[in-house]
Write a protein that holds these residues in place. Structure first.
Motif, short mmCIF file in Angstrom:
data_model
loop_
_atom_site.label_atom_id
_atom_site.label_comp_id
_atom_site.label_asym_id
_atom_site.label_seq_id
_atom_site.Cartn_x
_atom_site.Cartn_y
_atom_site.Cartn_z
N VAL A 11 -31.56 14.14 -13.41
CA VAL A 11 -32.15 13.60 -14.63
C VAL A 11 -31.39 12.35 -15.08
O VAL A 11 -31.98 11.32 -15.37
N VAL A 12 -30.07 12.43 -15.13
CA VAL A 12 -29.27 11.31 -15.61
C VAL A 12 -29.42 10.09 -14.70
O VAL A 12 -29.48 8.96 -15.18
N SER A 13 -29.49 10.31 -13.40
CA SER A 13 -29.52 9.19 -12.46
C SER A 13 -30.76 8.31 -12.61
O SER A 13 -30.76 7.17 -12.16
N GLN A 14 -31.80 8.83 -13.22
CA GLN A 14 -33.00 8.01 -13.39
C GLN A 14 -33.58 8.09 -14.81
O GLN A 14 -34.74 7.80 -15.03
N MET A 15 -32.72 8.43 -15.78
CA MET A 15 -33.18 8.58 -17.15
C MET A 15 -33.63 7.25 -17.77
O MET A 15 -34.61 7.21 -18.51
N VAL A 16 -32.93 6.18 -17.48
CA VAL A 16 -33.31 4.89 -18.06
C VAL A 16 -34.71 4.51 -17.55
O VAL A 16 -35.58 4.11 -18.34
N LEU A 17 -34.95 4.68 -16.26
CA LEU A 17 -36.27 4.37 -15.72
C LEU A 17 -37.35 5.28 -16.29
O LEU A 17 -38.45 4.83 -16.60
N ARG A 18 -37.02 6.56 -16.45
CA ARG A 18 -38.00 7.49 -17.05
C ARG A 18 -38.34 7.07 -18.47
O ARG A 18 -39.50 7.08 -18.86
N ASN A 19 -37.33 6.70 -19.24
CA ASN A 19 -37.59 6.29 -20.62
C ASN A 19 -38.38 4.98 -20.68
O ASN A 19 -39.20 4.81 -21.57
N MET A 20 -38.15 4.11 -19.74
CA MET A 20 -38.94 2.88 -19.67
C MET A 20 -40.39 3.22 -19.28
O MET A 20 -41.33 2.61 -19.79
N GLU A 21 -40.54 4.21 -18.41
CA GLU A 21 -41.87 4.69 -18.04
C GLU A 21 -42.62 5.21 -19.27
O GLU A 21 -43.85 5.12 -19.35
N LEU A 22 -41.86 5.75 -20.23
CA LEU A 22 -42.46 6.27 -21.47
C LEU A 22 -42.79 5.17 -22.48
O LEU A 22 -43.35 5.43 -23.53
N GLY A 23 -42.39 3.93 -22.16
CA GLY A 23 -42.72 2.81 -23.04
C GLY A 23 -41.55 2.24 -23.82
O GLY A 23 -41.71 1.31 -24.59
N PHE A 24 -40.36 2.80 -23.63
CA PHE A 24 -39.18 2.25 -24.29
C PHE A 24 -38.74 0.97 -23.57
O PHE A 24 -38.92 0.84 -22.36
N SER A 25 -38.14 0.05 -24.32
CA SER A 25 -37.57 -1.16 -23.70
C SER A 25 -36.32 -0.74 -22.93
O SER A 25 -35.79 0.36 -23.12
N ARG A 26 -35.81 -1.63 -22.08
CA ARG A 26 -34.59 -1.33 -21.32
C ARG A 26 -33.44 -1.03 -22.28
O ARG A 26 -32.66 -0.11 -22.05
N LEU A 33 -29.91 6.99 -23.21
CA LEU A 33 -28.97 7.57 -22.25
C LEU A 33 -27.60 7.76 -22.91
O LEU A 33 -26.95 8.80 -22.73
N SER A 34 -27.16 6.77 -23.67
CA SER A 34 -25.88 6.89 -24.39
C SER A 34 -25.94 8.01 -25.42
O SER A 34 -24.98 8.77 -25.59
N LEU A 35 -27.04 8.11 -26.11
CA LEU A 35 -27.24 9.16 -27.11
C LEU A 35 -27.20 10.54 -26.44
O LEU A 35 -26.57 11.47 -26.96
N VAL A 36 -27.84 10.65 -25.30
CA VAL A 36 -27.83 11.91 -24.55
C VAL A 36 -26.40 12.28 -24.18
O VAL A 36 -26.02 13.45 -24.26
#
Length: 182
Positions: A11-26, A33-36
């Protein structure tokens, strides 16, 4: 214990990409990810407390179901569930490593921990490293849908729950046996 770790690293290794997939900016995805990670600090203490109070087996059962639910919630496209899953995943990532030592200690006690850990720890590391294979294969099969890997990892967490059900928590733990003699 490696099965919970494969979920965490996967999960952590691709969390930034997953969140971007959800529509969040980089930037937002990186912040999440930092919050997590910060939530994970609390999760580690909470899981340790739960492990101490309930015992390792019960804690692992609760934890595995919690982890699976968090990953399933994140795999949805429902905004509320995704936000809830961010907290849940953070707690899970922080807590998953606790069982690396508590399960072998629970089963084998302090007398057997060194020998058992010398075998279990490398196996756990190998299982954990398979997360990259899982992520790659799932994304290849699904045309790059990262969220589908979350479904696989949720399944891994649930399989781990079934395996934990078969664990005899204090089977070789001489300290526990001595303290609970009738």
């Amino acid at each position: 214990t490696g099965m919970f770790q494969i979920c965490s690293l996967g999960v952590v290794s691709q969390m930034v990409l997953r969140n971007m997939e959800l529509g969040f900016s980089r930037e937002q995805a990186t912040f999440i990810l930092s919050l997590v990670a910060l939530i994970g600090l609390v999760g580690s203490f909470f899981v340790g407390y739960m492990d101490e109070r309930l015992g390792t087996k019960k804690s692992m059962l609760f934890f595995g179901i919690w982890y699976a639910l968090s990953l399933l919630a994140n795999a949805t496209e429902n905004t509320v569930l995704v936000y809830v899953s961010i907290f849940m995943i953070g707690m899970s990532i922080g807590g998953s490593a606790n069982f690396t030592t508590s399960l072998p200690t629970s089963i084998f006690g302090r007398q057997g921990f060194d020998k058992v850990n010398s075998v279990i720890f490398p196996i756990q590391g190998a299982v954990t490293a398979l997360c990259f294979l899982v992520n790659g294969v799932v994304q290849k099969i699904t045309g790059g849908q990262i969220r589908m890997a979350y479904l696989v990892f949720a399944g891994v967490a649930l399989v781990n729950v079934l395996l934990v059900l078969m664990v005899n928590e204090h089977k070789y733990n001489r300290d526990w046996m001595a303290a609970h003699k009738k």
